[in-house]
Design a protein around this motif. Structure first.
Motif, short mmCIF file in Angstrom:
data_model
loop_
_atom_site.label_atom_id
_atom_site.label_comp_id
_atom_site.label_asym_id
_atom_site.label_seq_id
_atom_site.Cartn_x
_atom_site.Cartn_y
_atom_site.Cartn_z
N LYS A 271 5.91 -2.69 0.28
CA LYS A 271 6.33 -3.88 -0.46
C LYS A 271 5.31 -4.22 -1.54
O LYS A 271 5.66 -4.60 -2.67
N ALA A 272 4.02 -4.08 -1.21
CA ALA A 272 2.95 -4.37 -2.18
C ALA A 272 2.95 -3.36 -3.34
O ALA A 272 2.71 -3.74 -4.49
N VAL A 273 3.20 -2.09 -3.03
CA VAL A 273 3.29 -1.07 -4.09
C VAL A 273 4.39 -1.46 -5.08
O VAL A 273 4.22 -1.39 -6.31
N ASP A 274 5.52 -1.87 -4.52
CA ASP A 274 6.68 -2.29 -5.33
C ASP A 274 6.35 -3.55 -6.13
O ASP A 274 6.52 -3.58 -7.36
N GLU A 275 5.82 -4.57 -5.46
CA GLU A 275 5.60 -5.88 -6.08
C GLU A 275 4.50 -5.87 -7.13
O GLU A 275 4.65 -6.48 -8.20
N PHE A 276 3.38 -5.16 -6.86
CA PHE A 276 2.23 -5.20 -7.75
C PHE A 276 2.12 -3.95 -8.63
O PHE A 276 1.11 -3.76 -9.30
N ARG A 277 3.14 -3.12 -8.61
CA ARG A 277 3.18 -1.89 -9.43
C ARG A 277 1.91 -1.07 -9.23
O ARG A 277 1.19 -0.71 -10.17
N VAL A 278 1.64 -0.79 -7.98
CA VAL A 278 0.44 -0.04 -7.59
C VAL A 278 0.53 1.39 -8.12
O VAL A 278 1.56 2.05 -8.01
N THR A 279 -0.57 1.87 -8.71
CA THR A 279 -0.61 3.24 -9.24
C THR A 279 -1.26 4.22 -8.28
O THR A 279 -0.96 5.41 -8.30
N HIS A 280 -2.16 3.72 -7.44
CA HIS A 280 -2.89 4.61 -6.53
C HIS A 280 -3.06 3.97 -5.16
O HIS A 280 -3.25 2.76 -5.05
N LEU A 281 -3.01 4.79 -4.13
CA LEU A 281 -3.26 4.34 -2.76
C LEU A 281 -4.52 5.02 -2.24
O LEU A 281 -4.72 6.22 -2.48
N ALA A 282 -5.37 4.27 -1.55
CA ALA A 282 -6.51 4.84 -0.84
C ALA A 282 -6.16 4.77 0.64
O ALA A 282 -6.06 3.68 1.22
N VAL A 283 -5.94 5.94 1.25
CA VAL A 283 -5.39 5.98 2.61
C VAL A 283 -6.07 7.03 3.47
O VAL A 283 -6.81 7.89 2.97
N ALA A 284 -5.78 6.97 4.77
CA ALA A 284 -6.13 8.04 5.71
C ALA A 284 -4.86 8.88 5.92
O ALA A 284 -3.75 8.41 5.65
N PRO A 285 -5.00 10.12 6.39
CA PRO A 285 -3.85 11.03 6.51
C PRO A 285 -2.61 10.50 7.23
O PRO A 285 -1.50 10.82 6.81
N PRO A 286 -2.74 9.69 8.32
CA PRO A 286 -1.52 9.22 8.98
C PRO A 286 -0.56 8.47 8.06
O PRO A 286 0.65 8.51 8.27
N VAL A 287 -1.08 7.81 7.03
CA VAL A 287 -0.21 7.10 6.08
C VAL A 287 0.60 8.09 5.26
O VAL A 287 1.79 7.89 5.00
N VAL A 288 -0.05 9.19 4.83
CA VAL A 288 0.64 10.23 4.07
C VAL A 288 1.74 10.85 4.94
O VAL A 288 2.87 11.06 4.48
N VAL A 289 1.42 11.13 6.19
CA VAL A 289 2.39 11.71 7.13
C VAL A 289 3.59 10.78 7.29
O VAL A 289 4.75 11.22 7.22
N ALA A 290 3.34 9.50 7.49
CA ALA A 290 4.42 8.53 7.70
C ALA A 290 5.30 8.38 6.47
O ALA A 290 6.53 8.30 6.58
N MET A 291 4.69 8.36 5.27
CA MET A 291 5.46 8.20 4.04
C MET A 291 6.38 9.39 3.79
O MET A 291 7.44 9.25 3.17
N ALA A 292 5.98 10.56 4.26
CA ALA A 292 6.77 11.77 4.02
C ALA A 292 7.97 11.88 4.95
O ALA A 292 8.87 12.69 4.73
N LYS A 293 7.99 11.04 5.99
CA LYS A 293 9.02 11.16 7.02
C LYS A 293 10.23 10.27 6.76
O LYS A 293 10.09 9.13 6.32
N GLY A 294 11.40 10.79 7.09
CA GLY A 294 12.63 10.01 7.19
C GLY A 294 12.89 9.02 6.08
O GLY A 294 12.70 9.31 4.90
N ASP A 295 13.32 7.82 6.48
CA ASP A 295 13.75 6.82 5.51
C ASP A 295 12.77 5.65 5.39
O ASP A 295 13.14 4.58 4.93
N VAL A 296 11.51 5.86 5.82
CA VAL A 296 10.55 4.75 5.85
C VAL A 296 10.32 4.14 4.46
O VAL A 296 10.07 2.95 4.34
N THR A 297 10.44 4.96 3.40
CA THR A 297 10.19 4.45 2.05
C THR A 297 11.47 3.99 1.34
O THR A 297 11.40 3.52 0.20
N ASP A 298 12.61 4.13 2.00
CA ASP A 298 13.88 3.74 1.38
C ASP A 298 13.90 2.24 1.09
O ASP A 298 13.42 1.43 1.89
#
Length: 543
Positions: A271-298
């Motif tokens: 929601k924050a990426v959408d709302e604040f037009r985020v260009t970059h994320l600083a994350v640990a690998p589990p976030v990358v794994v979760a974003m790549a799965k299923g419909d979580v980003t829909d």
């Protein structure tokens, strides 16, 4: 300097790998300079005015401009010096979630020569008591939700709550005294004590100097890219971790807008990426794994995303490939670093490097590496595996109050990382395995020995061992092998609950297997690899 290969950076004479990056010019080591003042001097290179946003609270939308950030940190420093009586060499313990006020506090403390010592706010009182023994703080900065965990009687200058009118006043009330305190800070002075789990189960206090932080800030400046507008970084990483701590400097050096989350939730992040037009994320690998799965980003507009900085633990090839398949225009930047290396000491930079999978990139400027055979102690050649040793200006001063660990880890200017790695013929670093026995749960470090000691304290447990068990979401979870006492009816739930009551949430044991004995070598050392193979075999057998 001895000749070295232009592709790998390897010198066959010294068997040392040299950085292939353009050299970074650091200030003379003996000139007085704090890390905060150096970061602010690099900030002056910004093509944008200080009216641009420095910090955003993702929950409230509250924004702080760079001019407000700088003024608040200078006012706070002046008041901490004159009213609170904080002085150079004091240590300030910080126990707080990610708040806009935390980086303001960091800059104020660093400018005063006060040692910053942040800790995980979910730490238990017993864990915090141990950290106090290491760092001997004079003051603590906390929040109303975490202050009860602190041993107030050990703090000479007491506790200041970040979510209090008192702290707000310290940030905003100017006195007749100059806003910028006159403190001469040497680059060799201690800047921070960050906590890192050791292989013996004891938490260690890693001593970082202002010079360490200055070297890292200079490496960020050296890779500054030309942009039409500031990058907007969303931090899912905690400010108390070396990753977040050093990024608080990076954002000022590169004039990046930082969107903060007090607590990570995938839906809130998207929601924050959408709302604040985020260009970059600083994350640990589990976030990358979760974003790549299923419909979580829909349902979220993530079209502003340009890149992801992934650190704190290794990102698997499959996970990176799945993410790139879903988000082909988003660049994944990987890095390798430790608390002891002042975070990232190896990074992928530029398109040619970021498309290579499995590597954590190349050595940053000014860094040297050796790959050492852990059995013979001999330095190895490109492509050969061994323990990674590192040397450079961002290597920590050592561990506070732990001469035994210092002599084992810091050898003749080199840091022994405890990680099994190799550097290929193009100078790319690959992390194969950890010689250390740490478990990486969602980027947090968990020491098996700490959990084993607790298990051994249970009256119905005869013997125990803890290993990392692969987990798609968390990376790894702690798994316990338990030998029951005769006639014991101890269950898996009993073991999990016993540990859960004594440790922070990320240290909890998630799986338990009861066995008749723990495999050990002649010296009594647990054969963890044997246990790992057995655990995976058991898992496959159940499929």
């Amino acid at each position: 300097m001895k000749n070295f290969d232009s592709k790998s950076g390897f010198s066959s004479d010294s068997r040392t790998f040299h950085s292939l990056r353009p050299p970074v010019h650091l200030p003379p080591p003996h000139s007085p300079l704090s890390a905060s003042h150096y970061a602010l001097s690099l900030h002056l290179k910004s093509p944008w005015s200080d009216s641009v946003t420095a910090l955003v609270d993702s929950a409230s939308g509250h924004r702080v401009s760079f001019s407000e950030f700088i003024h608040s940190s200078q006012t706070l420093a002046s008041n901490l010096q004159s009213l609170v009586r904080l002085s150079k060499g004091d240590t300030a313990f910080v126990l707080s979630p990610n708040l806009v006020k935390v980086p303001i506090l960091y800059f104020a403390l660093l400018s005063l020569g006060v040692v910053v010592s942040p800790a995980n706010p979910i730490s238990t009182p017993a864990e915090i008591s141990h950290l106090f023994q290491l760092s001997s703080p004079a003051i603590a900065f906390s929040t109303s939700s975490t202050a009860h965990k602190l041993p107030h009687n050990l703090l000479r200058l007491g506790v200041i709550l970040l979510d209090s009118p008192e702290f707000d006043s310290l940030m905003t009330t100017t006195t007749t005294k100059p806003a910028v305190p006159l403190v001469e800070v040497s680059q060799s002075d201690l800047a921070a004590i960050l906590y890192s789990s050791g292989t013996t189960g004891k938490v260690k206090g890693v001593m970082l100097t202002h010079r360490n932080l200055i070297a890292l800030a200079a490496s960020y400046d050296a890779t500054r890219s030309q942009r039409e507008r500031p990058a907007v970084f969303l931090y899912t990483i905690p400010y108390f971790h070396v990753y977040g701590f050093t990024y608080s400097l990076r954002s000022v050096v590169l004039s990046e807008t930082v969107v903060l989350m007090e607590r990570f939730r995938m839906e809130k992040m998207l929601k924050a990426v959408d709302e604040f037009r985020v260009t970059h994320l600083a994350v640990a690998p589990p976030v990358v794994v979760a974003m790549a799965k299923g419909d979580v980003t829909d349902g979220y507009d993530l079209s502003s995303l340009e890149g992801i900085a992934c650190g704190a633990a290794p990102l698997g090839k499959d996970a990176a490939a799945a993410f790139k398949s879903k988000f082909p225009r988003v660049v994944i930047v990987q890095g390798y670093g430790l608390t002891e290396t002042t975070a990232s000491i190896c990074r992928t930079t530029g398109e040619a490097e970021t498309i290579k999978t499995g590597t954590t990139g190349k050595l940053i400027a000014g860094v040297e590496a050796k790959i050492v055979d852990p059995d013979t102690g001999l330095a190895m050649f490109p492509g050969q595996e061994g323990e990674l040793w590192l040397r450079g200006p961002s290597i920590a001063k050592g561990y506070v109050g732990d001469p035994e660990a210092n002599s084992a880890t810091f050898v003749d200017g080199w840091l022994r990382t405890g990680d099994l790695c190799y550097i290929d013929h193009q100078g790319y670093l690959y992390v194969v395995d950890r010689l250390k026995e740490l478990i990486k749960y969602k980027g947090y470090q968990v020491a098996p020995a700490e959990l084993e000691n607790l298990l051994h304290s249970h009256s119905q447990i005869k013997d125990a061992a803890v290993i990392p068990y692969p987990d798609e979401e968390a990376g790894q979870v702690p798994m316990a092998f338990v030998v029951r006492q005769p006639q014991s009816s101890l269950s898996e739930a009993d073991v999990i609950d016993f540990i859960a009551k004594q440790v922070s949430a990320y240290k909890k044991i998630r799986r338990v297997l009861f066995v008749s004995s723990i495999p050990k070598n002649a010296g009594g050392k647990i054969l963890r690899k044997d246990l790992s193979k057995f655990a995976l075999h058991q898992s496959i057998s159940k499929l």
